[in-house]
Scaffold this motif. Sequence first.
Motif, PDB file in Angstrom:
ATOM      1  N   GLN A 189     110.006 -25.356  26.082  1.00  0.00           N
ATOM      2  CA  GLN A 189     108.674 -25.375  26.693  1.00  0.00           C
ATOM      3  C   GLN A 189     107.819 -26.494  26.059  1.00  0.00           C
ATOM      4  N   ARG A 190     107.917 -26.578  24.711  1.00  0.00           N
ATOM      5  CA  ARG A 190     107.133 -27.591  24.010  1.00  0.00           C
ATOM      6  C   ARG A 190     107.647 -28.992  24.365  1.00  0.00           C
ATOM      7  N   ASP A 191     108.978 -29.141  24.404  1.00  0.00           N
ATOM      8  CA  ASP A 191     109.541 -30.457  24.724  1.00  0.00           C
ATOM      9  C   ASP A 191     109.073 -30.928  26.104  1.00  0.00           C
ATOM     10  N   LYS A 192     109.032 -29.942  27.054  1.00  0.00           N
ATOM     11  CA  LYS A 192     108.622 -30.308  28.414  1.00  0.00           C
ATOM     12  C   LYS A 192     107.150 -30.763  28.403  1.00  0.00           C
ATOM     13  N   LEU A 193     106.320 -30.001  27.668  1.00  0.00           N
ATOM     14  CA  LEU A 193     104.904 -30.346  27.602  1.00  0.00           C
ATOM     15  C   LEU A 193     104.690 -31.710  26.927  1.00  0.00           C
ATOM     16  N   VAL A 194     105.466 -31.980  25.863  1.00  0.00           N
ATOM     17  CA  VAL A 194     105.360 -33.291  25.188  1.00  0.00           C
ATOM     18  C   VAL A 194     105.627 -34.398  26.207  1.00  0.00           C
ATOM     19  N   GLY A 195     106.699 -34.219  26.995  1.00  0.00           N
ATOM     20  CA  GLY A 195     107.082 -35.230  27.992  1.00  0.00           C
ATOM     21  C   GLY A 195     105.938 -35.459  28.975  1.00  0.00           C
ATOM     22  N   LEU A 196     105.357 -34.344  29.453  1.00  0.00           N
ATOM     23  CA  LEU A 196     104.267 -34.472  30.432  1.00  0.00           C
ATOM     24  C   LEU A 196     103.066 -35.170  29.813  1.00  0.00           C
ATOM     25  N   PHE A 197     102.777 -34.818  28.563  1.00  0.00           N
ATOM     26  CA  PHE A 197     101.641 -35.447  27.885  1.00  0.00           C
ATOM     27  C   PHE A 197     101.833 -36.938  27.699  1.00  0.00           C
ATOM     28  N   ARG A 198     103.058 -37.292  27.301  1.00  0.00           N
ATOM     29  CA  ARG A 198     103.332 -38.734  27.105  1.00  0.00           C
ATOM     30  C   ARG A 198     103.066 -39.476  28.410  1.00  0.00           C
ATOM     31  N   GLN A 199     103.559 -38.881  29.508  1.00  0.00           N
ATOM     32  CA  GLN A 199     103.402 -39.519  30.817  1.00  0.00           C
ATOM     33  C   GLN A 199     101.922 -39.574  31.209  1.00  0.00           C
ATOM     34  N   MET A 200     101.227 -38.461  30.928  1.00  0.00           N
ATOM     35  CA  MET A 200      99.805 -38.391  31.296  1.00  0.00           C
ATOM     36  C   MET A 200      99.009 -39.446  30.534  1.00  0.00           C
ATOM     37  N   MET A 201      99.268 -39.512  29.220  1.00  0.00           N
ATOM     38  CA  MET A 201      98.479 -40.437  28.409  1.00  0.00           C
ATOM     39  C   MET A 201      98.909 -41.885  28.620  1.00  0.00           C
ATOM     40  N   GLY A 202     100.173 -42.062  28.953  1.00  0.00           N
ATOM     41  CA  GLY A 202     100.689 -43.417  29.182  1.00  0.00           C
ATOM     42  C   GLY A 202      99.943 -44.131  30.288  1.00  0.00           C
ATOM     43  N   GLY A 203      99.467 -43.383  31.284  1.00  0.00           N
ATOM     44  CA  GLY A 203      98.812 -44.040  32.420  1.00  0.00           C
ATOM     45  C   GLY A 203      97.317 -43.804  32.479  1.00  0.00           C
TER      46      GLY A 203
END
Length: 474
Positions: A189-203
């Motif tokens: 669950q945490r790994d998935k959220l990290v991925g989403l956050f990276r994508q969110m902050m990346g753009g």
Amino acid sequence: MSILFTTLMLLIPIFLILIKRKRSAKKLPPGSLGLPIIGQSLSLLRAMRANTAEKWLEKRIKKYGPISKLSLFGNPTVFLHGPAANKFIFTSSCSIITNQQVKSIQMVLGDRSLLELTGDDHKRVRNALMLFLRPESLKDCVGKLEEEIRWHLEMHWQGKQQVTVLPLMKTLTFNIISSLLFGIQRGSQRDKLVGLFRQMMGGMWSVPLNFPFTRYRRSLQASKLAQNMLRQLISEKRVDLEQKGASPHQDLITCLLSIRNDNNEEMITEEEMVHNVLLVMTAGHDTSSVLITFMLQFLSNEPAVYENVLQEQENIARTKGAGTFLTWEDLSKMKYTWRVAMETLRMISPIFGSFRKALKDIEYGGYLIPKGWQIFWASPMTHMDNNIYPEPTKFDPNRFENQASVPPCSFVGFGGGPRMCPGIEFARIETLITIHYLVTRFTWKLCADSTFSRDPMPVPAQGLPLQINQKNPL
Ligand code: HEM
């Protein structure tokens, strides 16, 4: 009736002319608004990337003085410089000056985060967050935080010869926030959220073009998915609280869910919880990771400072048995290390500055700041002011030995007034514990020069690669 109406119709234009005359009697600040829409945005962004933004602002101040007009990100703006201006910006009533967020960022982080709220709503949500972020509550989290740091070092530092600090610190601070503030433990669950956050902050800071395949579109999509995950998490925590006797102090979300009004209704709406979780994740993990990264860089370049920090941390480590955790009292002994953090923030502030908006015509320093204009403050200019900090380019943590000697609104690394960073204590604890483990367990050597650029946070050359060696335990 008709005479009264006609007289009124004749008087209105006269009133309007008088108001306009009165307004134009006050001067706009000196400076130019530049080209339409673009204004000075590209020039400032270019200077930030080249790490010449301080010089860019210095040139402005020399040319126009501490109050000048320009145009940034499509809006007419007044730039204000100096402690008195900082005080004016931070402490003016929210009926005169309000927070100003770029619309594209609001679309990503939501419209009910602290950045968007004003007045009583801002106070209500901020007080709720502070219930968990105040020292009295964080005291109980030291062990959990330390466990995350030890695990991170075992996974990413131990047995390695070279590490790249910035991305590792981003992972660490993200994991700390996930675990401590949101009760999301290690796992898928945490790994998935990290991925989403990276994508969110990346753009989030990219050109806001909401078209298929743009970084900004991907950021919006990731934010939506992260928000869905957080809603699910909030429902689970509500059940934990109501049916399984979970403690309201377990994490920030349970704390927010437990705040009730006289009718026993939740005082923070679900939308506010979700949007503020997104904000805390964003505001909390990037800033602290930058601070820790640059502390390591300064410690490498300043051997005398490094020796003092090492001595302070080894003295504490010697009092601990193998495997025992640091305590709140141990953290209170890390005074010199925190001064090093403050000096790092003075010299390289993660937050370059931010914007407010004038809600009314304002007169400041003899100039008019028209209603609707942006107001821009920038920390480096205050922090590098020779009159406040003699020899400002010298790294000297002892400047902060006596905090009372620093004039008001002269250290603005955490902002000021009612919008001052609510995460200071959290940042202090995670920074001190991380530095404790790094200096007592490792030695390191820089593998790149000490330059950096801003994007918009400071990024050291190559992310700060270090050659590391593990030390023998004390
Ligand atoms: C070294 C670390 C940090 C630095 C340098 C920093 C800096 C700042 C600054 C300068 C502001 C004010 C911006 C303005 O006035 O426009 C701010 C606001 C904020 N910070 Fe931090 N921050 C740090 C860590 C954290 C952490 C760890 C958290 C959360 C746990 C956090 C959460 C927030 C929030 C929610 C706001 C908005 C407050 C409001 O509008 O009322 N920050 N931060």
